[in-house]
Design an enzyme around this catalytic site. Structure first.
Site, PDB file in Angstrom:
ATOM      1  NE  ARG A 178      -4.117  -1.802   1.886  1.00  0.00           N
ATOM      2  CZ  ARG A 178      -5.047  -1.983   2.781  1.00  0.00           C
ATOM      3  NH1 ARG A 178      -5.072  -1.214   3.858  1.00  0.00           N
ATOM      4  NH2 ARG A 178      -5.958  -2.909   2.621  1.00  0.00           N
TER       5      ARG A 178
ATOM      6  CG  ASP B 291     -13.422   6.353   7.425  1.00  0.00           C
ATOM      7  OD1 ASP B 291     -14.046   5.282   7.494  1.00  0.00           O
ATOM      8  OD2 ASP B 291     -12.165   6.411   7.317  1.00  0.00           O
TER       9      ASP B 291
HETATM   10  C1  LIG Z   1     -13.522  -1.960   6.944  1.00  0.00           C
HETATM   11  S1  LIG Z   1     -14.101  -0.288   6.971  1.00  0.00           S
HETATM   12  C2  LIG Z   1     -15.721  -0.514   7.673  1.00  0.00           C
HETATM   13  C3  LIG Z   1     -16.790   0.264   6.935  1.00  0.00           C
HETATM   14  C4  LIG Z   1     -18.205   0.045   7.442  1.00  0.00           C
HETATM   15  N1  LIG Z   1     -18.342   0.431   8.813  1.00  0.00           N
HETATM   16  C5  LIG Z   1     -18.628  -1.385   7.242  1.00  0.00           C
HETATM   17  O1  LIG Z   1     -18.735  -2.139   8.224  1.00  0.00           O
HETATM   18  O2  LIG Z   1     -18.870  -1.798   6.100  1.00  0.00           O
HETATM   19  C6  LIG Z   1     -13.172   0.388   8.348  1.00  0.00           C
HETATM   20  C7  LIG Z   1     -13.099   1.910   8.326  1.00  0.00           C
HETATM   21  O3  LIG Z   1     -12.602   2.374   9.583  1.00  0.00           O
HETATM   22  C8  LIG Z   1     -11.836   3.537   9.342  1.00  0.00           C
HETATM   23  N2  LIG Z   1     -10.957   3.809  10.487  1.00  0.00           N
HETATM   24  C9  LIG Z   1      -9.861   3.125  10.906  1.00  0.00           C
HETATM   25  N3  LIG Z   1      -9.282   3.724  11.948  1.00  0.00           N
HETATM   26  C10 LIG Z   1     -10.044   4.821  12.226  1.00  0.00           C
HETATM   27  C11 LIG Z   1      -9.958   5.846  13.200  1.00  0.00           C
HETATM   28  N4  LIG Z   1      -8.970   5.883  14.107  1.00  0.00           N
HETATM   29  N5  LIG Z   1     -10.895   6.816  13.194  1.00  0.00           N
HETATM   30  C12 LIG Z   1     -11.887   6.796  12.265  1.00  0.00           C
HETATM   31  N6  LIG Z   1     -12.028   5.864  11.314  1.00  0.00           N
HETATM   32  C13 LIG Z   1     -11.107   4.877  11.308  1.00  0.00           C
HETATM   33  C14 LIG Z   1     -11.085   3.190   8.061  1.00  0.00           C
HETATM   34  O4  LIG Z   1     -10.606   4.337   7.394  1.00  0.00           O
HETATM   35  C15 LIG Z   1     -12.152   2.425   7.262  1.00  0.00           C
HETATM   36  O5  LIG Z   1     -12.812   3.248   6.333  1.00  0.00           O
END
Ligand SMILES: C[S@@+](CC[C@H](N)C(=O)[O-])C[C@H]1O[C@@H](n2cnc3c(N)ncnc32)[C@H](O)[C@@H]1O
Length: 295
Positions: free
Chosen positions: A60, A168
């Site tokens: 990445r 996010d």
């Molecule tokens: C796998 S996606 C999940 C999306 C959705 N909630 C779902 O279940 O389909 C995880 C998301 O968490 C976000 N994320 C990770 N660490 C984070 C943080 N410290 N604060 C906010 N968002 C975060 C990532 O950028 C990503 O878009």
């Protein structure tokens, strides 16, 4: 967010020259590079990168090295330490954004019957207020799923004060969510009764989310590890498939903060592999990965 006694800068300084460099790669990537970058990810976003994520981090971030014209990960770590703006691109590159409409659909059945239908009934003759938070919303499929569930259930939507906050840490996915357009094949994930809210844009094979459903959702960048800049409480919070990237103490603290941000009787929805261990005062398990804030 502290990790042991070392800061990211200290991890960098202590790293040694090129220990553990794997030479058959396009870019030199040592153990110390991985550890240093993992530490930044933890400190900045609470994301705990285990050793098994080494190849993922390499692939990445290789794109960032190419874009910046760098030739080793050591140079990239120096650049990252000195350029605050690169932190955003770093987090965008390492976050995992996999999502889809109606993912873990039992949560939306529960939301519909226990939150939205009850809201509609209670506010049949009055003006109601509802707040839902999609925390870690990725590119918007989750908050728009919530929006269309609400739209279908509440016919006189404009009478009420209903908002979905979609946040996010990753600015790139937030931008995509705000556009509200998705590839045509996303429709495969959407149950038939809701497909009417996704219509072809006329440009390429793209679907646009219904205008009124879109207007319910506000996208904002928010790092969950930082202060939350909103005062009110929520009827429901979705934080699904986000905490899997966090360690136990980070997750426990987050659950406590969500509990404080829920109305009494409000619901917390978490991902299928994220069930809460230990005791969580103020929350009771009421369904599969669904928790209710006690009154
Ligand atoms: C796998 S996606 C999940 C999306 C959705 N909630 C779902 O279940 O389909 C995880 C998301 O968490 C976000 N994320 C990770 N660490 C984070 C943080 N410290 N604060 C906010 N968002 C975060 C990532 O950028 C990503 O878009």
């Amino acid at each position: 967010m502290a990790l042991g006694t070392h800061s990211a800068a200290a991890a960098f300084a202590n790293s040694g020259p090129a220990a553990g460099v794997e030479s058959d790669r396009e870019f030199a990537f040592s153990d110390a590079d991985f550890r240093g970058l993992a530490q930044v990810a933890y400190e900045q976003a609470g994301i705990a990168l285990s050793d098994s994520k080494r190849n993922l981090v390499y692939s990445r971030l290789s794109r960032r090295l190419r874009a910046l014209g760098l030739s080793t990960f050591r140079e990239y770590r120096e650049f990252l330490a000195e350029n605050m703006a690169e932190r955003e691109s770093f987090i965008n590159a390492i976050s995992t954004n996999l999502t889809k409409f109606f993912r873990e659909s039992h949560h939306f059945d529960h939301l519909r019957s226990e939150v939205v239908a009850k809201f509609a009934k209670a506010n049949a003759a009055s003006l109601g207020r509802m707040r839902v938070w999609s925390a870690g919303c990725s590119s918007g499929e989750e908050p728009y799923t919530i929006a269309v569930v609400i739209k279908k259930e509440i016919r006189d939507l404009e009478r009420h004060d209903i908002r979905i906050l979609a946040t996010d840490i990753d600015t790139e996915v937030i931008g995509r969510g705000a556009r509200g357009e998705y590839p045509g094949n996303s429709v495969d994930d959407i149950p038939r009764p809701y497909q009417e809210y996704f219509t072809p844009t006329g440009t390429g094979d793209t679907l646009a989310v219904d205008r009124q459903a879109r207007a319910l959702v506000a996208f904002k960048r928010l790092n969950l590890m930082e202060q939350w800049p909103f005062k009110g409480v929520f009827d429901a919070i979705f934080c699904r498939n986000v905490m899997i990237y966090f360690d136990g103490p980070t997750k426990a603290k987050l659950i406590q903060r969500y509990t404080e941000k829920l109305k009494p009787g409000g619901f917390l929805y978490i991902g299928h592999s994220e069930s809460l261990n230990g005791s969580h005062p103020g929350l009771s398990l009421v369904g599969r990965t669904i928790y209710r804030r006690e009154a």
